[in-house]
Design a protein around this motif. Sequence first.
Motif, PDB file in Angstrom:
ATOM      1  N   GLU A 444      42.423  35.919  26.727  1.00 38.45           N
ATOM      2  CA  GLU A 444      43.584  35.348  27.417  1.00 38.45           C
ATOM      3  C   GLU A 444      44.210  36.392  28.342  1.00 38.45           C
ATOM      4  O   GLU A 444      44.439  36.129  29.533  1.00 38.45           O
ATOM      5  N   LYS A 445      44.478  37.598  27.810  1.00 36.63           N
ATOM      6  CA  LYS A 445      45.055  38.654  28.639  1.00 36.63           C
ATOM      7  C   LYS A 445      44.063  39.125  29.702  1.00 36.63           C
ATOM      8  O   LYS A 445      44.464  39.477  30.820  1.00 36.63           O
ATOM      9  N   ALA A 446      42.781  39.124  29.354  1.00 37.24           N
ATOM     10  CA  ALA A 446      41.769  39.516  30.335  1.00 37.24           C
ATOM     11  C   ALA A 446      41.791  38.575  31.529  1.00 37.24           C
ATOM     12  O   ALA A 446      41.794  39.008  32.689  1.00 37.24           O
ATOM     13  N   GLY A 447      41.811  37.281  31.259  1.00 40.07           N
ATOM     14  CA  GLY A 447      41.826  36.305  32.342  1.00 40.07           C
ATOM     15  C   GLY A 447      43.049  36.445  33.222  1.00 40.07           C
ATOM     16  O   GLY A 447      42.961  36.348  34.455  1.00 40.07           O
ATOM     17  N   LEU A 448      44.209  36.705  32.619  1.00 40.22           N
ATOM     18  CA  LEU A 448      45.429  36.872  33.392  1.00 40.22           C
ATOM     19  C   LEU A 448      45.343  38.109  34.291  1.00 40.22           C
ATOM     20  O   LEU A 448      45.814  38.092  35.437  1.00 40.22           O
ATOM     21  N   ALA A 449      44.748  39.184  33.780  1.00 41.24           N
ATOM     22  CA  ALA A 449      44.605  40.401  34.586  1.00 41.24           C
ATOM     23  C   ALA A 449      43.653  40.168  35.758  1.00 41.24           C
ATOM     24  O   ALA A 449      43.935  40.581  36.892  1.00 41.24           O
ATOM     25  N   PHE A 450      42.519  39.522  35.501  1.00 41.49           N
ATOM     26  CA  PHE A 450      41.582  39.227  36.587  1.00 41.49           C
ATOM     27  C   PHE A 450      42.230  38.336  37.641  1.00 41.49           C
ATOM     28  O   PHE A 450      42.052  38.540  38.848  1.00 41.49           O
ATOM     29  N   LEU A 451      42.983  37.349  37.193  1.00 41.48           N
ATOM     30  CA  LEU A 451      43.644  36.428  38.117  1.00 41.48           C
ATOM     31  C   LEU A 451      44.671  37.165  38.973  1.00 41.48           C
ATOM     32  O   LEU A 451      44.788  36.910  40.176  1.00 41.48           O
ATOM     33  N   GLN A 452      45.406  38.104  38.364  1.00 44.20           N
ATOM     34  CA  GLN A 452      46.382  38.882  39.123  1.00 44.20           C
ATOM     35  C   GLN A 452      45.683  39.720  40.194  1.00 44.20           C
ATOM     36  O   GLN A 452      46.166  39.835  41.323  1.00 44.20           O
ATOM     37  N   GLY A 453      44.535  40.279  39.860  1.00 44.61           N
ATOM     38  CA  GLY A 453      43.783  41.051  40.844  1.00 44.61           C
ATOM     39  C   GLY A 453      43.323  40.203  42.007  1.00 44.61           C
ATOM     40  O   GLY A 453      43.320  40.647  43.162  1.00 44.61           O
ATOM     41  N   LEU A 454      42.934  38.969  41.732  1.00 44.00           N
ATOM     42  CA  LEU A 454      42.479  38.068  42.790  1.00 44.00           C
ATOM     43  C   LEU A 454      43.612  37.645  43.717  1.00 44.00           C
ATOM     44  O   LEU A 454      43.374  37.261  44.862  1.00 44.00           O
ATOM     45  N   ARG A 455      44.840  37.697  43.237  1.00 45.58           N
ATOM     46  CA  ARG A 455      45.989  37.296  44.055  1.00 45.58           C
ATOM     47  C   ARG A 455      46.399  38.368  45.056  1.00 45.58           C
ATOM     48  O   ARG A 455      47.189  38.106  45.958  1.00 45.58           O
ATOM     49  N   LEU A 456      45.883  39.586  44.896  1.00 46.79           N
ATOM     50  CA  LEU A 456      46.277  40.676  45.779  1.00 46.79           C
ATOM     51  C   LEU A 456      45.471  40.640  47.069  1.00 46.79           C
ATOM     52  O   LEU A 456      44.248  40.456  47.036  1.00 46.79           O
ATOM     53  N   PRO A 457      46.101  40.821  48.217  1.00 45.67           N
ATOM     54  CA  PRO A 457      45.378  40.744  49.493  1.00 45.67           C
ATOM     55  C   PRO A 457      44.342  41.845  49.673  1.00 45.67           C
ATOM     56  O   PRO A 457      43.377  41.683  50.402  1.00 45.67           O
ATOM     57  N   GLN A 458      44.531  43.006  48.978  1.00 45.71           N
ATOM     58  CA  GLN A 458      43.568  44.102  49.114  1.00 45.71           C
ATOM     59  C   GLN A 458      42.363  43.937  48.204  1.00 45.71           C
ATOM     60  O   GLN A 458      41.512  44.808  48.128  1.00 45.71           O
ATOM     61  N   GLU A 460      39.751  41.882  48.236  1.00 47.87           N
ATOM     62  CA  GLU A 460      38.501  41.279  48.687  1.00 47.87           C
ATOM     63  C   GLU A 460      37.242  42.075  48.345  1.00 47.87           C
ATOM     64  O   GLU A 460      36.250  41.489  47.916  1.00 47.87           O
ATOM     65  N   PRO A 461      37.227  43.420  48.522  1.00 45.96           N
ATOM     66  CA  PRO A 461      35.983  44.149  48.231  1.00 45.96           C
ATOM     67  C   PRO A 461      35.495  44.014  46.795  1.00 45.96           C
ATOM     68  O   PRO A 461      34.304  44.152  46.539  1.00 45.96           O
ATOM     69  N   ILE A 462      36.407  43.767  45.847  1.00 49.62           N
ATOM     70  CA  ILE A 462      35.971  43.653  44.452  1.00 49.62           C
ATOM     71  C   ILE A 462      36.155  42.234  43.933  1.00 49.62           C
ATOM     72  O   ILE A 462      36.139  42.016  42.725  1.00 49.62           O
ATOM     73  N   HIS A 463      36.336  41.261  44.821  1.00 48.85           N
ATOM     74  CA  HIS A 463      36.464  39.881  44.376  1.00 48.85           C
ATOM     75  C   HIS A 463      35.324  39.440  43.465  1.00 48.85           C
ATOM     76  O   HIS A 463      35.572  38.751  42.470  1.00 48.85           O
ATOM     77  N   PRO A 464      34.054  39.782  43.763  1.00 52.69           N
ATOM     78  CA  PRO A 464      32.972  39.320  42.875  1.00 52.69           C
ATOM     79  C   PRO A 464      33.182  39.717  41.422  1.00 52.69           C
ATOM     80  O   PRO A 464      33.000  38.889  40.518  1.00 52.69           O
ATOM     81  N   ARG A 465      33.566  40.970  41.156  1.00 51.93           N
ATOM     82  CA  ARG A 465      33.759  41.414  39.771  1.00 51.93           C
ATOM     83  C   ARG A 465      34.954  40.728  39.135  1.00 51.93           C
ATOM     84  O   ARG A 465      34.955  40.429  37.945  1.00 51.93           O
ATOM     85  N   LEU A 466      35.996  40.498  39.935  1.00 51.73           N
ATOM     86  CA  LEU A 466      37.161  39.794  39.408  1.00 51.73           C
ATOM     87  C   LEU A 466      36.822  38.348  39.064  1.00 51.73           C
ATOM     88  O   LEU A 466      37.217  37.838  38.014  1.00 51.73           O
ATOM     89  N   TYR A 467      36.081  37.688  39.930  1.00 50.01           N
ATOM     90  CA  TYR A 467      35.672  36.313  39.655  1.00 50.01           C
ATOM     91  C   TYR A 467      34.735  36.249  38.448  1.00 50.01           C
ATOM     92  O   TYR A 467      34.828  35.338  37.619  1.00 50.01           O
ATOM     93  N   ALA A 468      33.811  37.224  38.354  1.00 52.40           N
ATOM     94  CA  ALA A 468      32.895  37.240  37.213  1.00 52.40           C
ATOM     95  C   ALA A 468      33.657  37.428  35.909  1.00 52.40           C
ATOM     96  O   ALA A 468      33.399  36.742  34.908  1.00 52.40           O
ATOM     97  N   GLY A 469      34.613  38.355  35.904  1.00 52.97           N
ATOM     98  CA  GLY A 469      35.411  38.570  34.703  1.00 52.97           C
ATOM     99  C   GLY A 469      36.261  37.368  34.354  1.00 52.97           C
ATOM    100  O   GLY A 469      36.368  36.983  33.179  1.00 52.97           O
TER     101      GLY A 469
END
Length: 677
Positions: A444-458, A460-469
């Motif tokens: 649950e906390k992992a998903g929230l952290a990944f989602l927060q990372g995806l919301r940041l405009p900077q 994009e370069p690591i979007h694949p790992r964030l989406y995978a997580g």
Amino acid sequence: MTASEPDTLPNAAIPLVSRSVLLAGLTLIVYQNSFGGAFHFDDFSNIVDSSAIRQPFDGAQCFRGNRPLGTWSFALNYAAGGLNPWGFHLVNVGLHLTAGLLLFGIIRRTLLLGTANEPPGAAVNLAFICTALWLVHPLTTQGVTYVVQRNEVLAALSILSALYGLIRWSAGGSLLWPGVSVVAAVAGVLSKETAVALPVVLLIYDRCFLSQSWRIVASRWPFYAALGLPMLWFASRHGALSTNAVASEVSAGFALATVTPWEYLRTQPEILLHYLRLAVWPAPLCIDYVWPVENDPLTIAVSGSIVGVLAAISVWAGLRGKAWGFLGTSFFVLLAPSSSILPIADLAAEHRMYLPLACVLTGLVMALRQGASRLPAWCQSGSQIAAVLTAAASLTTLSVLTIARNEQYRDPRRLWSSAIRVNPANPRAWQGLGESHHLAGDYEKAGLAFLQGLRLPQGEPIHPRLYAGLGDSLYRLGRHHDAERAFRTGLAESPTDVGLLTHYGILAFNDGRLDLAADCLRVAAAQQRSADADFSYGSLLIELGDYREAIAQLELTSGRWPDHLPAWRRLAWVLSTAPYESLRDGARALTILQEQCRAASSRSPAVWEALAAAYAETSDFATALKALERAQVLDSGGNHVDARAADRFEAQRRLYEQQRPLRLPWGPASAAARSPN
């Protein structure tokens, strides 16, 4: 070359030994809690998932990367203790202490030279204080406790060794000592790019402490030419490697796409001032800054002017042969490879201050020493007491901060949370926090952290790992539809990303959509960059009934990733249970399980279940039944409560009691044949 040899007093060795023991004790005290630390960030790509460290005696490795000495040392760590982080941390702390002892010797001998002319006792004490402050300073933790930064420590150790060799040679030592310096230069270029500063540091030291003019320094041109040759070879090799590198994988150099040389240069002054602040007060520290390019003209002008003046004064003093000029010039020279005009993807990193920090701390101590020496006589005794108290307070404070920082390295969640506090807009920090929660089973906390990372405009370069997580966390929470949407969104942006393809392929595999799983895992495995992708594709081939290709894929996986025990186990399983006689090899399966999986001491029920199948294939059904019983006990924890597992084991037991080996496919109840992991 001549200079006064400092070791002339009969009892000189006594304080040296005692201070050296104290330095070792201090280092072990502040770093003892680092031994239980984990691997972090780049440790995974350079150590945990690296095939290079499985080849400790591959001499050609020096032509396959820029930092082979570090790779060899990681390989020796792996050969001695596998991927247990304890051994890696032990070596890092040992190298740090060795560098500290060299620094102690360099400072002490320098203070006894004619240009400094300190009394022997004062020289020992001053050298001890400077070295102790450096050894326990929290700013060195990223170089020591962050395992992969061993390369930085090795480069620093090479520079210190070369400088120590020059000093001993100048004191009338044998020609062995310049040889030590040259060997150290070679070791430096095999460690890290920052070692290119080595000849310049030695030149400035020679002028400031050993020679009265640059003409005398120039007379030793053969020595400096020998130091420079490895640097020239390294520069040409580094250029060739950079030219041949894949553009998307370039992390430094003028071909870097993410930051231009001018953007990098105009940002570095404020970063250097940040480093200097951390040298005085090392908090807060950050494992990953993601420092933005500076665009504010006022900040660029002010920070650039301050750093420019400091650099100009230091170089002027160094060229004039002033002792303090050596410290200032060396500070800038040591940082020049990483903090000037050559772009690096990460604009700021604390480990770059590892050796330059020694220049700052030594300069501060010597400045205080000079200030105290100019006090009136009636203040001298009081100033000595104040100096002792200040040194003790500084060492205590820095030690406490270092121990606390090492505690953060022990818990990845605390480490990445501290990085987020420094820069909440850092998507890589949110990714690290998400992965840490994921490893701890808090999806649950992992998903929230990944989602927060995806919301940041900077991000994009690591979007694949964030989406995978995010997708994997959602899947483990039972939200299969949301997980699939996360994977599909990520693949729409990065259709060939190995992590996304692997995770989505496993999801499809577990859901029974084998065609989709095959499409994903085939592309992922073809890139030969992920053990999970290779292994999952081999497992899928078993499910599809392509046993010959499955064996080939699992052999490739276990050969490329020799510590991936599930791949060895699954290979042994297929060799024992394949439906075609031409593919089965029970004896080889037993060897794999006994040697690679260490079956006799394994606590894995899957290993014992595979061992039972291998014994059955070799017609040793009595031993197969014993191995199966062991697998059942381990699987249930001795309570025999898992009904599905009990049914599977019962079906196998009946086969072995009937003197019949197991054959694939043999029914969906077999988790060992069904699950890709």
